[in-house]
Design a protein around this motif. Structure first.
Motif, PDB file in Angstrom:
ATOM      1  N   SER A   1       1.582  -0.397   2.875  1.00 19.95           N
ATOM      2  CA  SER A   1       2.293   0.096   4.059  1.00 19.95           C
ATOM      3  C   SER A   1       1.348   0.323   5.229  1.00 19.95           C
ATOM      4  N   LEU A   2       0.066   0.429   4.955  1.00 16.54           N
ATOM      5  CA  LEU A   2      -0.911   0.633   6.027  1.00 16.54           C
ATOM      6  C   LEU A   2      -1.608  -0.659   6.442  1.00 16.54           C
ATOM      7  N   GLY A   3      -1.287  -1.773   5.780  1.00 14.80           N
ATOM      8  CA  GLY A   3      -1.877  -3.040   6.190  1.00 14.80           C
ATOM      9  C   GLY A   3      -2.769  -3.662   5.139  1.00 14.80           C
ATOM     10  N   LEU A   4      -3.808  -4.344   5.606  1.00 10.48           N
ATOM     11  CA  LEU A   4      -4.705  -5.100   4.730  1.00 10.48           C
ATOM     12  C   LEU A   4      -5.627  -4.175   3.941  1.00 10.48           C
ATOM     13  N   VAL A   5      -6.191  -4.748   2.867  1.00  7.51           N
ATOM     14  CA  VAL A   5      -7.182  -4.029   2.054  1.00  7.51           C
ATOM     15  C   VAL A   5      -8.407  -4.937   1.929  1.00  7.51           C
TER      16      VAL A   5
ATOM     17  N   GLN B   1      -3.725   3.463  -1.028  1.00  9.96           N
ATOM     18  CA  GLN B   1      -2.298   3.167  -0.936  1.00  9.96           C
ATOM     19  C   GLN B   1      -1.904   1.909  -1.703  1.00  9.96           C
ATOM     20  N   HIS B   2      -2.863   1.113  -2.094  1.00 10.68           N
ATOM     21  CA  HIS B   2      -2.553  -0.086  -2.879  1.00 10.68           C
ATOM     22  C   HIS B   2      -2.288   0.314  -4.325  1.00 10.68           C
TER      23      HIS B   2
ATOM     24  N   LEU C   1       4.376   5.936   2.730  1.00  8.04           N
ATOM     25  CA  LEU C   1       3.016   6.440   2.562  1.00  8.04           C
ATOM     26  C   LEU C   1       2.964   7.484   1.451  1.00  8.04           C
ATOM     27  N   ASP C   2       2.052   7.280   0.504  1.00  8.41           N
ATOM     28  CA  ASP C   2       1.889   8.221  -0.607  1.00  8.41           C
ATOM     29  C   ASP C   2       0.881   9.287  -0.190  1.00  8.41           C
ATOM     30  N   LEU C   3       1.393  10.400   0.311  1.00  3.62           N
ATOM     31  CA  LEU C   3       0.511  11.444   0.828  1.00  3.62           C
ATOM     32  C   LEU C   3      -0.281  12.120  -0.277  1.00  3.62           C
TER      33      LEU C   3
END
Length: 652
Positions: free
Chosen positions: A565-569, A543-544, A348-350
């Motif tokens: 990393s968080l799923g679908l877009v 995050q994409h 995850l890119d915080l």
């Protein structure tokens, strides 16, 4: 006081233990290290502290750790001696309580003992000043539990005092004291240090010489019965030396007991009183070195600090009360995000999440739920001009509308993501146009009674690119844009906006409506669901790697490998609360859209507020004429009439 027992006729030598002094800066830096670097890592970490020998009478001997404790290359403060340490930071309070303190002490003592046997402590005396720090940081409550240990090796037999301690001014003349100061300062300057923890001393009535421990053979050549050593002493008690002397006396007994019968110790204390330097309160005494030989095994060690009640136990510091409530709230959010990275989503890119600036348009049920999820909020009270809601041409009203538009343009320009969370369709038109023109990511959410839509608007290509150019970072392989399905592999710049599925321009949707039709009447949980999904959609887009230009995920992609990393877009999330079901439709941008089509954007960018005023003051037909919707309606009607005529002719 810790003591070493002498012969029955001689006094006991006692040592003043260290008192740990861990300031707020240390705990703040530990918090940052825990969140950003250590995470779940419980491996020991190198840290360092320092102690000072110039405190006024009555103050304890302190070993200080501050924010720089984690930087091993940081300079030691002026007139302070460094101490090297090991941090054991545990992940749970239970791990902190059950840590094997005996084993930790034995390990540290063995390291000190090995440095004495090998001679490394003579080359680098700081190795004698090791310490341990066992911690647990409760970052939800800002409670910090810690137990400090300064390992001290115990001599195999008693260490009798032969004479003293007495004040240095009772043994040294003023001339000798001044010579000592000068010799010590010169040695520190030569070595490039602010203070020396231990040093060798030779003196007579006319001179005082000092040297490093590693030169003891040459420095004491010819002496047979007694040697004099100096220790930088953090204690200011008249009858007792400080804790750093203990390990040095073990070194002296191990190294020199076969050559010398006793050692004279000068506890060097260097403070400034009323602007004048004073070392006369230093103490000097003589101890007999033990005659028995050491075994190769490490001596027994002590050193765990007592708690505030005087018992053997840890301490706790509560920093929550000195934290600003706003800062605590921000830290809680920051903590939640960083905890995700430790185990669940390490990629995850915080920074993309923390740095993004969001503009929420609409502060009703939807807006408040989005704001609560984002935890950001600064209010602006303004009106948004809308199509179908005429702006009167009196100077006050027209100028007010112009100011509102300018403010909205400035707000959209200064933010990264624009949330459209208003009640009416027409109130979303102006920010949708401005955001499309400025290439801002738009997240739109709208509610029905038991349905909702959450969507991201298509992000237009940068203005400098031509129609045939690829977007940044190569969005799609354009050989077959749509792929096997009509709505597969659609990149972000080809996605539609909130108005793209409409074939009529926005107008006054509240005219001639009853109260329940003027208000958004929804099931109680719907706004919370839609608001949360709007924020989650934004974060997934961020995050994409392609951001707002990311290819849209559809319902068919639910079983495929997610792109982030968080799923679908997805492009849209349409929810049906009555069925507790969501679908992920995808729609293309409409070339006759009344908000994001090139004809609307070109006109807005050329004419600015003059164009907007025409939209506000004209009927919906103005936008429909501009975009070609009027012609589309006419062609559709003509086709319907022709089809009807053909059908009638066939029937006859």
């Amino acid at each position: 006081m810790a003591s070493a027992t002498g012969d029955p006729g001689l006094s006991k030598l006692q040592f003043a233990p260290f008192s740990s002094a861990l300031d707020v800066g240390f705990w703040h830096e530990l918090t940052q290290k825990k969140l950003n670097e250590y995470r779940l890592d419980e491996a020991p970490k190198d840290i360092k502290g320092y102690y000072y020998n110039g405190d006024s009478a009555g103050l304890p001997a302190r070993l200080t750790l501050e924010f720089s404790a984690f930087d091993m290359s940081a300079p030691t403060p002026a007139r302070c001696c460094p101490a090297v340490g090991t941090l054991y930071n545990t992940n749970t309070l239970e791990s902190f309580k059950t840590a094997d303190k005996k084993l930790l002490l034995e390990q540290a003592a063995n390291e000190i003992w090995e440095s004495i046997k090998s001679g490394a402590a003579l080359e680098n005396p700081v190795l004698l000043n090791k310490f341990l720090l066992l911690t647990f940081a409760d970052l939800k409550k800002y409670h910090f539990y810690y137990w400090f240990c300064y390992p001290a090796l115990c001599l195999p037999e008693s260490l009798p005092l032969i004479q003293g301690p007495v004040g240095l001014d009772q043994r040294f003349s003023l001339k000798q004291i001044e010579a000592l100061e000068c010799a010590y300062d010169n040695l520190c300057q030569t070595e490039g240090v602010t203070a020396l923890p231990y040093f060798l001393i030779k003196y007579d009535e006319n001179m005082v010489l000092v040297s490093l421990l590693k030169h003891y053979s040459d420095f004491f050549q010819g002496q047979r019965t007694k040697i004099t050593i100096g220790v930088y002493d953090p204690c200011n008690l008249a009858q007792y030396p400080g804790w750093p002397l203990r390990n040095f006396l073990v070194l002296a007994a191990h190294r020199w007991s076969s050559s010398f019968q006793s050692v004279e110790v000068l506890c060097f204390r260097d403070r400034t009183m009323q602007g004048a330097r004073d070392v006369a309160h230093s103490i000097i005494f003589e101890v007999k070195l033990p005659e028995m030989a050491f075994s190769p095994d490490c001596p027994k060690a002590v050193g765990w600090e007592k708690n505030q009640k005087g018992g053997m136990g840890p301490r706790m510091v509560n920093l929550s009360e000195c934290m600003d409530p706003k800062r605590l709230a921000e830290s809680s959010v920051d903590l939640n995000l960083k905890l995700m990275c430790w185990r669940l989503v390490p990629t995850l890119d915080l920074e993309k999440v923390v740095s993004v600036k969001c503009l929420l348009l609409g502060a009703g049920t939807l807006g408040c739920n989005v704001a609560r999820t984002l935890m950001n909020a600064k209010g602006f009270n303004m009106s948004i001009p809308m199509p179908g809601h005429p702006v009167n041409f009196s100077s006050v009203t027209l100028e007010q509308a112009r100011r509102d538009v300018e403010q909205l343009e400035q707000l959209i320009e200064s933010h990264d993501v624009i949330f459209l969370l208003m009640d009416t369709r027409e109130s979303r038109w102006l920010p949708a146009v401005i955001a499309a023109s400025k290439r801002k990511l738009v997240i739109n959410a709208a509610l029905g009674f038991d349905t909702f839509v959450v969507m991201r608007h298509g992000l237009k290509k940068p203005k400098q690119q031509g129609a045939g150019d690829l977007c940044p970072n190569h969005l799609v392989a354009s050989a077959d844009l749509l792929g096997s399905s009509l709505f597969a592999n659609i990149p972000g710049y080809k996605l539609g906006c909130y108005f793209c599925n409409d074939v009529v321009a926005p107008g006054d949707s509240t005219r001639d409506r009853t109260l329940d039709q003027q208000c958004t009447v929804s099931r109680p949980g719907l706004a919370m669901i839609a608001g949360a999904l709007a924020v989650e959609l934004m974060v997934s887009v961020l995050q994409h790697p392609e951001g707002g230009y990311a290819i849209a995920s559809s319902s068919d992609d639910r079983m495929n490998e997610p792109p982030t990393s968080l799923g679908l877009v997805p492009h849209q999330i349409r929810g049906f609360l009555s069925r507790f079901d969501n679908v992920l439709p995808v729609s293309l941008a409409f070339d006759k859209c009344t908000a994001c089509s090139s004809k609307v954007l070109d006109q807005y960018e050329r004419e600015g507020f003059n164009f907007l005023a025409k939209v506000f003051n004209s009927s919906h037909s103005f936008l429909e004429d501009l975009t070609g919707l009027t012609l589309l309606h006419q062609e559709t009607q003509a086709a319907e009439i022709e089809s009807h005529s053909v059908a009638q002719a066939g029937a006859q």
